[in-house]
Every structure is written in C-alpha cells, then in structure tokens.
Design a protein around this motif. Structure first.
Motif, PDB file in Angstrom:
ATOM      1  N   VAL A  18      34.417  33.907  34.895  1.00 26.02           N
ATOM      2  CA  VAL A  18      35.178  34.259  36.096  1.00 26.02           C
ATOM      3  C   VAL A  18      36.332  35.149  35.655  1.00 26.02           C
ATOM      4  CG1 VAL A  18      36.610  33.344  37.962  1.00 26.02           C
ATOM      5  CG2 VAL A  18      34.568  32.109  37.256  1.00 26.02           C
ATOM      6  N   SER A  19      36.445  36.314  36.272  1.00 24.12           N
ATOM      7  CA  SER A  19      37.466  37.255  35.822  1.00 24.12           C
ATOM      8  C   SER A  19      38.295  37.765  36.997  1.00 24.12           C
ATOM      9  CB  SER A  19      36.742  38.423  35.129  1.00 24.12           C
ATOM     10  OG  SER A  19      37.662  39.359  34.708  1.00 24.12           O
ATOM     11  N   GLN A  20      39.579  37.470  36.941  1.00 26.59           N
ATOM     12  CA  GLN A  20      40.566  37.930  37.927  1.00 26.59           C
ATOM     13  C   GLN A  20      40.079  37.745  39.366  1.00 26.59           C
ATOM     14  OE1 GLN A  20      41.046  41.914  36.239  1.00 26.59           O
ATOM     15  NE2 GLN A  20      43.072  41.296  35.514  1.00 26.59           N
ATOM     16  N   LEU A  21      39.607  36.565  39.620  1.00 27.28           N
ATOM     17  CA  LEU A  21      39.014  36.262  40.926  1.00 27.28           C
ATOM     18  C   LEU A  21      40.093  35.986  41.976  1.00 27.28           C
ATOM     19  CD1 LEU A  21      36.239  35.642  42.329  1.00 27.28           C
ATOM     20  CD2 LEU A  21      36.703  33.254  41.819  1.00 27.28           C
ATOM     21  N   LEU A  74      31.283  31.031  43.452  1.00 29.89           N
ATOM     22  CA  LEU A  74      30.358  30.839  42.333  1.00 29.89           C
ATOM     23  C   LEU A  74      28.920  30.621  42.815  1.00 29.89           C
ATOM     24  CD1 LEU A  74      32.884  30.632  40.531  1.00 29.89           C
ATOM     25  CD2 LEU A  74      31.899  28.627  39.468  1.00 29.89           C
ATOM     26  N   THR A  75      28.784  29.963  43.984  1.00 29.13           N
ATOM     27  CA  THR A  75      27.436  29.666  44.484  1.00 29.13           C
ATOM     28  C   THR A  75      26.915  30.767  45.412  1.00 29.13           C
ATOM     29  OG1 THR A  75      28.452  28.419  46.283  1.00 29.13           O
ATOM     30  CG2 THR A  75      27.712  27.160  44.375  1.00 29.13           C
ATOM     31  N   SER A  99      38.387  40.107  45.470  1.00 27.33           N
ATOM     32  CA  SER A  99      38.374  40.981  44.295  1.00 27.33           C
ATOM     33  C   SER A  99      38.071  40.142  43.056  1.00 27.33           C
ATOM     34  CB  SER A  99      39.713  41.704  44.148  1.00 27.33           C
ATOM     35  OG  SER A  99      40.725  40.775  43.869  1.00 27.33           O
ATOM     36  N   GLY A 100      37.790  40.825  41.954  1.00 29.05           N
ATOM     37  CA  GLY A 100      37.430  40.121  40.726  1.00 29.05           C
ATOM     38  C   GLY A 100      35.927  39.986  40.591  1.00 29.05           C
ATOM     39  N   SER A 101      35.501  39.375  39.503  1.00 31.82           N
ATOM     40  CA  SER A 101      34.053  39.250  39.290  1.00 31.82           C
ATOM     41  C   SER A 101      33.692  37.868  38.759  1.00 31.82           C
ATOM     42  CB  SER A 101      33.587  40.321  38.304  1.00 31.82           C
ATOM     43  OG  SER A 101      34.142  40.066  37.040  1.00 31.82           O
TER      44      SER A 101
END
Lengths: 314, 239
Positions: free
Chosen positions: A4-7, A47-48, A55-57
C-alpha cells in the motif's frame, strides 16, 4: 504480498484514509487495529477492490487493485463485517454460486466446498437455508466462502463481532490455522483478539498509521512506562517520602487498605526499582507482602497512541 | 458470459423462493384472468386475445413487473450483499445483465401461464398461431423494457418502495400518458410522443404486424436502460 503506497480516500469532505503506506510479506496474520471510524474498513474496501482510492496505489500479489481488479479479486478471500449473505439460499447452493463466480469448475467446486465446510464446521448445516442459521453459523458460512477458492490473501473485517465466547474461541483458532497457509489481514477493534492471533499489528487512528510492529514490540515500546506496585505495612507518609527519594522514581501514588499501604511507582524506562524497594523495606523494617511490575498491555499502547492522534487532530 | 448465466440462475432461483414473487404472480394471473373472462370469453366474441392484450396486459404489467423487480438491486444494497458480490471477480455489467436475464426468465414463466387463454379459445374456434407468436414477441419485448426500467430504478436506490414508485411513474408516462397526449396534439409533437409511446409500438404486435421499427425501439430502449444501470452501479462504487 500486499503493498500500500500513499493511499488516500475521501468521501466528499470527509478524509477517511490519509496518505498511508505499509507492506505485508507473504504468510502470517496481520491485524489492523483502530477505534471506530479510524479508517480500517475504508482501507479494507480499497484492498478488496470494492471502493477505488482517491489517490495512491495498492498492489496485491504484484497486481494493481484498480487496473487489474478482477484478477486481484480472484486472489483474495473477503469476509465483510456484517457477513452479508442471501437468506433464501441453502448453504451448499450459496457456496456453489460463489464458486461459479470465481470460475471454479464442477469438480473444483465440489472439492472446495467439501474442504471449506469441513474447516468451518458446516457439515450438518450444509443443506440448511442460510436464513435459519444463527449469527455464528452465518459467520462460518462467510468464512467458508472466503477460503473456498484457496486465496493468496484473506481479508477478515471484524470476524468475531456478535459471536458468543465459544464461537469466538473457535473462530480465532481457525484464523490461526489459516494464517499458516494464507496471508491474513484481520481488522478488529478487539485488542485482546489482535494481541492473541496476530504476528504483526498496524494501528490506524484518524485515517493515519500511528504505530506498526508485532504486539510484543508495541508493548515493549510502552512497557518502560509500566508501573511497579508494592504493598507494605508502614506509615503512609513515610512510605511516600522514602519511595520518592529512590533514584529513578518519577511519580508515586499511595493508598491505604486494611492497614496495608499500596504504592504505585512510575520510574524511568531503563530503571527497575524493585530491588531498591525491597532494600528500603528491609532497612526500615516494613512488612512487604507483594512487589510486582504491572506490564503494559497493547490496550495501554492503543489508548495512548489513539489519544495522541486525537489531540493532534483537534 | 459464464458469470451472467450464474447470476441469472441465482436470480431466477431467488424469484421462486420469494413469497412476494408468488403474491405478485397471483395478482397478475387473477387480474389478467378477469380481463380475459369479462372481455374476451363471451358468447359471439372473436376467438382472439386482441382485446385482452391491447390494453389490459400492458396495464397490468406496468404494475406487476416493477413489483417483481424492485428488489433486484435495492435488496443487495440494503442487505449489504453488494459488498460480497462486487468483491468477487464479476463486473458491473455481468451483475446487471445477470439480474436482467434472471427476471426475464421469471417473466417467461408468467407468460407461459397465460398460454392457457389461447388453449381455451382453441376449443371454441381456430387460433391463428402466427398472430399468437406475434403477440408473444410483443409481450416479451414490452416485458424486457419494463424489467430494464425497473432494474434501473432498483439500482438507483436501496429503498424498494421508492424504486417501485419511480418505475410505476415512468412506465405509466411512457405507456399511457404519451399515447393519450399524442392523440390530442398535431404536427411534430404528436410524432415525437407517438415515437416514445410504448403503447403505440406495442399496438402493432397485437394487430399481428411484426414491424422491425418497433422491435428496434424496444431493443434499443431496453439496452439504454441496462446501460444506465451499469453506469449507475459503477458510479455507486466511487461514492
């Protein structure tokens, strides 16, 4: 397994998840802990693939949850908080339906239903309509649905809410078993549960990650502030004055109970004053009936970090 | 395609297990039976379903189909099953089309029960099978459109009552109000209203005319409402 990145997730003006990043390696049980409204469910829903992020990935098994959503959904098993099911369907029918949606063939479905129903103790209820099942049984059906396709990642949102103590224990044991084969992400606000079953804990408050580590690491961070408690038979004022004089003691609380004085001592993190207390009691001729360290719990840590987060946001 | 079939089978099964579906089915059979008995099944009348189908059938369907379809998506939103559904490897269009075909399947069962009327008429006089086929094509196309409209409103809200009321309103407008208004007007407004009137398009099927213009109208309008439903479901995920 999960990156999880900068979510960030906003619902209109409400910032539910605020720029969080974390990684989860393959295997083990990771707990997401946080007070109600902290952003746990919002994170899980991203996540699901149920909600897109603002924003973020997020990558699961190397796949982007937004761009490769269908493939990600094949690799996860999800048990939502309220375990929504179709009450008119029988348990076997429901599992058949879910297996078909996941693209399992007839023989794969039969094997998957057998395996999942055995693991979730659904044997005698497999042909019962879901609407006739108790809350605990429905939870098991939801869990069987989540594990039946043998997913890489299992995401369980408050899996023991509403269960009786026996069912809670059974469900926890099952989650521990599942953690040996799958990467399990467990969301809960029940601290004891997370402390008991998780190998790692991520604490979320106000949409941000406020702490992360194994339950032991988190306790240890806080244990320096654990208290020393002693009970002696001596004059109250003398006890307070003498204990305060010990090097490394920050604060002392004294109370009387049936002729015994209970003294609660806050000391510096690296200092263990138990030996000094014993020597003091011996020198003064006090009777000493108990001396112990009140270890910090995850609950203490949780309350502290979430309170700090609240203060920041005010 | 596999997922559409799976969704459709589940939906069809849910209809057969729903007491509301049976109650609505009973209302449908009673009212259409009454219309047939009083309007067509009388001495000296033509051995044809034209009277029953031209007005009574679509009037009853305007009420019956929204009642059958109101739960299609609203119930998923209300009960929260939409969360488990949309976290399974299934797309929004597969969900909507699956629900649509499931409801259409149940509608076919309703239409099959209506076959008892031509069977009764056949004992009194010869039945024109081509005309009967034309009737059924018309009823299927009208029913598909009504289901698509009801599904759209069911996707719009989690409240079934709101979904059914909006469906009644729009279907009544498209079926009867536009037709009635068209007869009052002249020139291009009349043409426009006739073109959007379901009853005008359906009328030729009852008369035994299989006009491709009407088929295209029903298919495209049905497709349009299904498309809107898919987009609405996609939009809900972003909210």
């Amino acid at each position: 397994m999960i990156r999880v990145s900068q979510l960030t997730k906003r619902y209109g003006a409400v910032l539910a998840v605020d720029n969080i990043s974390f990684e989860i390696e393959k295997g083990g049980i990771v707990g997401i802990l946080g007070p109600n409204g902290a952003g746990k469910t919002s994170t899980i829903r991203i996540l699901t693939c149920y909600h897109p992020a603002t924003s973020g990935s997020v990558h699961i098994a190397g796949l982007d949850v937004f761009k490769e959503s269908i493939e990600v959904r094949r690799r996860i098993g999800y048990l939502p908080e309220s375990t929504p099911l179709y009450p008119e369907m029988r348990v076997r029918e429901y599992l058949q339906f879910r297996g078909k949606l996941r693209g399992l063939t007839f023989s794969e479905r039969a094997a998957a239903i057998k395996r999942a129903s055995e693991r979730c103790w659904l044997g005698e209820f497999i042909n019962r309509p879901i609407g006739q099942l108790s809350k605990g049984m429905k939870q098991r059906v939801g869990l069987a649905d989540a594990i039946m396709h043998n997913p890489d990642v299992l995401i369980l949102d408050e899996p023991t809410v509403g269960l009786d103590p026996t069912q809670i224990r059974e469900t926890r044991n099952l989650i521990e078993e599942l953690g040996q084969e799958h990467t399990v992400l467990l969301s809960s606000h029940i601290l004891h549960e997370v402390e008991q079953v998780c190998t790692r804990t991520i604490i979320i408050a106000g949409g941000q990650i406020v702490a992360s580590g194994s339950p032991k690491e988190l306790r240890d961070k806080f244990s320096g502030q654990g208290k020393i408690v002693a009970e002696v038979q001596a004059p109250k004022d003398d006890v307070e004055k003498s204990v305060r004089a010990i090097s490394g003691v920050h604060d002392v609380e004294v109370s009387s109970d049936n002729g015994w004085v209970k003294v609660s001592i806050d000391s510096q993190p690296e200092t263990d004053v138990r030996e000094d207390i014993f020597k003091l009691a011996s020198a003064k001729g006090w009777s000493l009936r108990e001396i112990r360290r009140d270890g910090a719990t995850l609950e203490d840590f949780f309350i502290k970090v979430t309170a700090q987060q609240r203060l920041k946001s005010v | 395609m596999q997922n559409i079939a799976t969704m459709a089978r589940r939906e069809l099964g849910a209809f057969f297990l729903s007491p509301i579906a049976y109650a609505v089915n009973a209302i449908f059979l009673f009212t259409i039976g009454l219309a047939f008995a009083l309007g067509t099944f009388k001495s000296g009348a033509e051995a044809s379903l034209r009277d029953t189908l031209d007005f009574w059938m679509i009037l009853i369907l305007v009420f019956v189909l929204p009642m059958l379809c109101m739960r299609l998506m609203s119930e998923e939103f209300r009960s929260g099953t939409i969360e488990t559904l949309m976290t399974a490897p299934v797309t929004e269009s597969e969900v909507i089309f699956g629900k649509f075909f499931g409801a259409l399947g149940f509608y076919f069962v309703l239409l099959a029960t209506v076959l008892v009327f031509p069977i009764i008429l056949a004992s009194f006089g010869p039945i024109d099978l081509k005309l009967l086929l034309c009737h059924y094509i018309g009823m299927i196309l009208v029913g598909a459109l009504y289901i698509a409209v009801s599904l759209f409103f069911s996707t719009l809200t989690r409240h079934q009552v709101i979904a059914v009321l909006f469906s009644f309103a729009l279907l009544a407008l498209m079926t009867f109000a536009s037709h009635a208004l068209a007869t009052q007007l002249e020139g291009w407004p009349r043409v426009v209203l006739q073109q959007i009137s379901i009853r005008t398009h359906y009328h030729d099927f009852v008369r035994g005319m299989l006009d491709m213009n009407h088929c295209v109208f029903f298919i495209t309008t049905t497709g349009f409402f299904l498309f809107l439903s898919v987009k609405l479901l996609e939009v809900r995920r972003w909210q």
